[in-house]
Design an enzyme around this catalytic site. Structure first.
Site, PDB file in Angstrom:
ATOM      1  N   ASN A  24       0.803  -1.217   0.000  1.00 15.64           N
ATOM      2  CA  ASN A  24       0.000   0.000   0.000  1.00 15.64           C
ATOM      3  C   ASN A  24       0.841   1.274   0.000  1.00 15.64           C
ATOM      4  O   ASN A  24       0.390   2.313  -0.471  1.00 15.64           O
ATOM      5  CB  ASN A  24      -0.939   0.012   1.209  1.00 15.64           C
ATOM      6  CG  ASN A  24      -0.215  -0.285   2.509  1.00 15.64           C
ATOM      7  OD1 ASN A  24       0.325  -1.377   2.678  1.00 15.64           O
ATOM      8  ND2 ASN A  24      -0.198   0.660   3.428  1.00 15.64           N
TER       9      ASN A  24
ATOM     10  N   CYS B   5       6.379  12.711  12.526  1.00 14.45           N
ATOM     11  CA  CYS B   5       7.175  13.543  13.425  1.00 14.45           C
ATOM     12  C   CYS B   5       6.630  13.443  14.847  1.00 14.45           C
ATOM     13  O   CYS B   5       5.433  13.609  15.067  1.00 14.45           O
ATOM     14  CB  CYS B   5       7.142  15.002  12.975  1.00 14.45           C
ATOM     15  SG  CYS B   5       7.815  15.256  11.324  1.00 14.45           S
TER      16      CYS B   5
END
Length: 381
Positions: free
Chosen positions: A153, A324
């Site tokens: 994917n 992050c």
């Protein structure tokens, strides 16, 4: 859609095709009966349900009664993995998968480990491909199932399922493939692939969310994931939704024509050429250069954090390959398993095209990327 909004996240989810919506619309008011009811209202719903089942079977090249409707790809994967494990515990407890499987495969396998399953997770190469020979070496007398996704994917890499199936057949081991990303993009005929179980997810295929299917080869008895009344020939309890099945069925009927993917592939390849021309060595391809879904382009922008760059591409919907957290960047498990260096992988962005993507959109995004990476915007650290 406003002109500044461009959707390039078709691997995450597809819009419902207007022809799919049209096939479903009559069922919103009619065919409301329970498909298991023996009267006229039930028979109307049953007819719609079985028509849809036939459409899915036609796409996969299997018999109608080898198709079980589910709530989506995740349920189909769980049904395959847990169904085989619980039904074959007297034969073995070993399952093989790869490190780049979707969480809908890897997480259920971790759960099965708590119940006594022995799970082998095989590594992949730098393109995301598993070595079929490694699968063969991993098989033991206790192996009951190998589960390898048809196409990834994130990076689009297509696995050597046909080669793996020859190995599993010779060793008497079942083979499941998660084809959520490949159905409708590349051929997925079950006999050509040689698989025993195959997962379909509706919303990756221009059908609604909340519907999918599991192909189960004739002769396989799986322990049901959902117990109750004898729906779906006793394999999945719960009153079937003729409405959602009709949507998936029509989407599968449309997907039998793969010619639109030729256009999508040309757009994807042109996009990559343009990025290379404008960014040079500042852009790196992630995934296999050839054995890859025709719509998927996963690239790393060197010196950038993918999320930062994507945030500067105003109106562009795409995905990143890193996250992050408190000033640090963590690669996706897929890129990590491929051995992508953190300084490269942190700049990963997945652009996944669809049947309605236009050349104008691709050109606009390419120009926007060039403007951003050539500009004075602060890069990620």
């Amino acid at each position: 859609m406003p002109t500044n909004e461009i959707y390039l996240d078709f691997n995450a989810s597809t819009p419902v095709d207007p022809r799919v919506a049209a096939a479903m619309r009559p069922l919103l008011e009619n065919a409301f009966g329970n498909p298991s009811s023996p009267h006229w209202a039930g028979s109307t719903a049953k007819a719609a349900l079985e028509r849809a089942r036939g459409q899915v079977a036609d796409l996969l090249g299997c018999a109608d009664d080898e198709v079980v409707f589910t709530s989506g790809g995740s349920e189909a994967n769980n049904m395959a993995l847990k169904g085989v494990f619980f039904s074959r515990r007297n034969r073995g407890d070993h399952i093989i998968a790869t490190a780049v499987e979707h969480p809908a495969v890897l997480v259920p396998l971790r759960f099965l480990e708590t119940l006594g399953a022995c799970v082998t997770v095989l590594p992949v190469d730098h393109t995301g491909r598993v070595d079929a020979a490694a699968v063969e070496r991993a098989i033991t007398p206790r192996t009951v199932l190998v589960s390898v996704m048809h196409a990834n994917n994130e990076v689009g890499t297509v696995q050597p399922i046909e080669e793996i199936s020859r190995i599993t057949r010779a060793r008497g081991v079942l083979l499941h493939t998660d084809a959520a990303q490949s159905v409708g993009k590349i051929p997925t005929r079950v006999d050509d692939l040689g698989v025993d179980l195959l997962t379909v997810a509706g919303h990756k295929l221009y059908a609604p969310k909340g519907v999918g299917a599991l192909y189960i080869r004739h002769g396989l008895d799986l322990e049901p994931l959902v117990h109750g009344a004898g729906h779906e020939r006793g394999r999945r309890a719960g009153t079937e939704s003729a409405l959602l099945a009709a949507g998936l069925g029509e989407a599968c009927a449309l997907a039998r024509d793969l010619s639109p993917m030729d256009t999508v592939r040309a757009l994807r390849d042109g996009f990559w050429v343009t990025l290379r021309e404008r960014a040079g060595d500042r852009v790196v391809l992630n995934g296999h250069p050839e054995h890859r879904l025709p719509n998927t382009l996963n690239v790393s922008f060197v010196g950038w954090v993918g999320a930062d760059l994507l945030a500067r591409l105003d109106g562009v919907a795409a995905s990143t390959g890193s996250a992050c957290h408190v000033g640090s960047v963590k690669l996706s498990p897929v890129l990590e398993a491929m051995g992508i260096a953190p300084e490269i992988g942190k700049g990963a962005v997945r652009f996944s095209l669809g049947r309605r993507t236009t050349a104008e959109e691709i050109d606009q995004v390419a120009k926007s990327v060039a403007t951003v990476i050539d500009g004075s915007c602060t890069r990620g650290n």
